[in-house]
Every structure is written in C-alpha cells, then in structure tokens.
Design a protein around this motif. Structure first.
Motif, PDB file in Angstrom:
ATOM      1  N   UNK A  48      11.930   9.099 -11.268  1.00 31.10           N
ATOM      2  CA  UNK A  48      10.626   8.824 -11.878  1.00 31.10           C
ATOM      3  C   UNK A  48       9.968   7.770 -10.975  1.00 31.10           C
ATOM      4  N   UNK A  49       9.226   8.239 -10.005  1.00 33.21           N
ATOM      5  CA  UNK A  49       8.605   7.322  -9.042  1.00 33.21           C
ATOM      6  C   UNK A  49       7.570   6.445  -9.733  1.00 33.21           C
ATOM      7  N   UNK A  50       7.522   5.170  -9.406  1.00 35.56           N
ATOM      8  CA  UNK A  50       6.496   4.307  -9.993  1.00 35.56           C
ATOM      9  C   UNK A  50       5.110   4.685  -9.493  1.00 35.56           C
ATOM     10  N   UNK A  51       4.116   4.461 -10.330  1.00 33.26           N
ATOM     11  CA  UNK A  51       2.733   4.726  -9.935  1.00 33.26           C
ATOM     12  C   UNK A  51       2.182   3.593  -9.081  1.00 33.26           C
ATOM     13  N   UNK A  52       2.871   2.468  -9.114  1.00 35.86           N
ATOM     14  CA  UNK A  52       2.394   1.284  -8.392  1.00 35.86           C
ATOM     15  C   UNK A  52       3.573   0.348  -8.160  1.00 35.86           C
ATOM     16  N   UNK A  53       3.655  -0.192  -6.949  1.00 39.48           N
ATOM     17  CA  UNK A  53       4.627  -1.243  -6.641  1.00 39.48           C
ATOM     18  C   UNK A  53       3.846  -2.434  -6.107  1.00 39.48           C
ATOM     19  N   UNK A  54       4.088  -3.586  -6.710  1.00 36.40           N
ATOM     20  CA  UNK A  54       3.420  -4.822  -6.294  1.00 36.40           C
ATOM     21  C   UNK A  54       4.475  -5.825  -5.863  1.00 36.40           C
ATOM     22  N   UNK A  55       4.316  -6.361  -4.668  1.00 33.30           N
ATOM     23  CA  UNK A  55       5.129  -7.489  -4.208  1.00 33.30           C
ATOM     24  C   UNK A  55       4.237  -8.718  -4.246  1.00 33.30           C
ATOM     25  N   UNK A  56       4.683  -9.758  -4.960  1.00 30.26           N
ATOM     26  CA  UNK A  56       3.930 -11.012  -4.982  1.00 30.26           C
ATOM     27  C   UNK A  56       4.766 -12.040  -4.230  1.00 30.26           C
ATOM     28  N   UNK A  57       4.296 -12.402  -3.053  1.00 26.63           N
ATOM     29  CA  UNK A  57       5.082 -13.205  -2.120  1.00 26.63           C
ATOM     30  C   UNK A  57       4.610 -14.657  -2.096  1.00 26.63           C
ATOM     31  N   UNK A  58       5.573 -15.571  -2.146  1.00 25.34           N
ATOM     32  CA  UNK A  58       5.267 -17.002  -2.167  1.00 25.34           C
ATOM     33  C   UNK A  58       5.224 -17.576  -0.756  1.00 25.34           C
ATOM     34  N   UNK A  59       4.355 -17.006   0.088  1.00 28.58           N
ATOM     35  CA  UNK A  59       4.125 -17.503   1.445  1.00 28.58           C
ATOM     36  C   UNK A  59       5.436 -17.615   2.239  1.00 28.58           C
ATOM     37  N   UNK A  60       6.157 -16.514   2.314  1.00 34.21           N
ATOM     38  CA  UNK A  60       7.414 -16.487   3.070  1.00 34.21           C
ATOM     39  C   UNK A  60       7.176 -16.859   4.524  1.00 34.21           C
ATOM     40  N   UNK A  61       8.180 -17.513   5.137  1.00 33.06           N
ATOM     41  CA  UNK A  61       8.065 -17.852   6.559  1.00 33.06           C
ATOM     42  C   UNK A  61       9.080 -17.070   7.399  1.00 33.06           C
TER      43      UNK A  61
END
Length: 295
Positions: free
Chosen positions: A31-44
C-alpha cells in the motif's frame, strides 16, 4: 468509495547513513503512501542529498534549534494531505512491504484514533535490549479503551511515534501534539484520545526493525527528560505509577538472561536500570521544583 489518502512523515537529523534505505522501503510498500514528507533539522551530513535522490519525497527544512518532538511533528502533519498520517523515526526500517497496509487495517473501526506497530531489535542489539523490546512489543495485538486504564495503569498510554499512524480527524479533534514537549508526545496524545473515548491499537503484525545500544550516560539523559515530561503531564496520565511496570520488565529480562547463561549481561543490565531509575527520578524532582518556583 474514495480511497483514503496516506501520508508518511519522517523527522531527520544527520540520517545520511540510513534514510535512503528507509525511503526505498516506503516507496515499495504494497500500500504505497500518497505522500512522503521528510522534515530535516538542518543536517550537516549528506541527508539532504540522499533525500533528493527520491524526487517524489517532499523535503521540509527547519532550524535545528527549533526541533522538538511534539511541535515538529505537528508542523509536518498540518502540511500533509493524509486522512491517515504515519510517523517513523529515521532509524526504524519497516520489516517488509506490508508494513503500511497492516498498520492501517485497524482503522476499519472508525473509533480507532492511533495504531502503533511492533519493534524488533537489530542484529547488533545487546541481549538485554533484545529482551526489553520483546517484553515491550509482544507478538499479540490488542485494543485499549478508556475502561482499560484502571487495569493497565501507565501501559494504557503506551504508544510510540517510532512507528505509528494517526486518524487525522481524531488528531485534530484532541488538539494534536503539544508544540513544546521534549519527549513522550505519543504517550500524552494517547491519554487524550482515551479521555475522549477513542481507541488505541497495538498492531503486532506491522513490524519495524529498531533498537538502541545506549551508554549509561545516554540512558540517564533519556530517562531524565522522560521524568520531567511525565511529571509535567501526570494529571492527564491519571497519576499512574511507572515503577510497577518497570519492575516487571526487569524481572522478565533478568529471568531470560539467566536462562541464556549471560551472567555478565545481567550485571550490566542492572546497572543500566539504575541509571534509568535515577535519571527518571531526578527529572521528576526537578520538574516539581520548577513548578513550585513558577507557581
């Protein structure tokens, strides 16, 4: 009948070593997601570059200082489109391609607000960590309602955003995650769901691979923060004690370590539990003192 939309949200910080595998596993779900969101905390590190290898994934970036477990997840959820919103941590890998459909199945009951899955220890997990995971996340699924709180105590509010799914309407109805909570945002919203007569489901067939080999210092710090937040939220948790559940986990783990003949591991585990207890206790004491000063 219109198929409900499904969003998956993954908060990240320096996840470059693992995020590609996670996103790939999500993209290949039955069941593929309709949306994938990555919320990144300013990775270095190379997290952003790895995410950009997946053009269908939406990338949100926040300042590292602005991250907190409740507010950041709430921010991402409110930007998502899903009728059901799934959270994963960057180090939790769905075991197979049926993770999403199994996690969503309990929502056929329209009173279910939250479903969380089973965590299986990684191959490199210490023996005690493996047993703690098996104690906490067993093989039998179950449903929790408000009437179960007196029987289960603190266990009634157990939930984990390591691998969880939320019904959007229920989430919004109880106000969502707090915007300034250091940890256990999942536990606190679970308490509000139950208070509002929603149901919580542990779905053991929805499995992720996730565990930690924390140092004693890390256990102290982790449990200190938990102690602070649980003390601040003791009213919505019905003042349920943690000690009984913690003792049951210790007995279970020590018993099985004995059966395996892992005597040195027992010693290390007991010390580890001491750091957990002292950290949790100190966090609660400091939270009470802070509350008195601010009263």
């Amino acid at each position: 009948m219109v198929r409900p939309l499904v969003s998956v949200i993954v908060p990240t910080l320096n996840a470059g070593m693992m995020i590609d595998a996670l996103l790939t596993r999500l993209e290949h779900q039955y069941r593929a997601p309709d949306e994938i969101i990555v919320v990144d905390s300013s990775s270095d590190d190379n997290t952003v570059a790895e995410v950009q290898r997946h053009p269908e994934v939406e990338l949100l970036t926040i300042d590292r200082k602005d991250f907190n477990h409740g507010g950041t997840r709430d921010y991402a959820l409110r930007k998502s489109i899903g009728d059901f919103v799934l959270f994963l941590t960057q180090d939790a890998l769905p075991k197979d391609e049926h993770y999403i459909d199994r996690l969503l199945a309990p929502f056929d009951d329209d009173r279910v607000a939250l479903v969380y899955g089973r965590q299986l220890a990684r191959r490199d997990a210490r023996a005690a960590e493996r047993l703690v995971r098996s104690y906490t996340y067993g093989s039998a699924s179950f449903v929790v309602t408000r009437i179960d709180i007196p029987r289960l105590g603190i266990k009634a509010f157990r939930a984990t955003d390591v691998c969880a799914a939320y019904r959007r309407t229920a989430y919004l109805a109880v106000g969502g995650f707090e915007n300034d909570v250091l940890t256990n945002e999942d536990m606190f919203i679970a308490a509000r769901f139950l208070d509002a007569n929603w149901k919580i489901v542990y779905e053991a067939s929805a499995e992720v691979i996730h565990s930690h080999n924390f140092t004693f210092r890390q256990q102290y710090s982790r449990n200190y923060i938990q102690g602070v937040e649980i003390e601040k939220h003791r009213d919505i948790l019905d003042n349920a004690p943690l000690t009984g559940e913690g003792l049951s986990m210790v007995v279970y783990t020590v018993k099985h370590l004995l059966r395996q003949g892992l005597i040195p591991e027992i010693g290390r585990f007991i010390i580890d539990c001491g750091f957990r207890y002292v950290g949790n206790r100190k966090g609660k004491i400091d939270a009470r003192r802070a509350a008195k000063r601010n009263a």
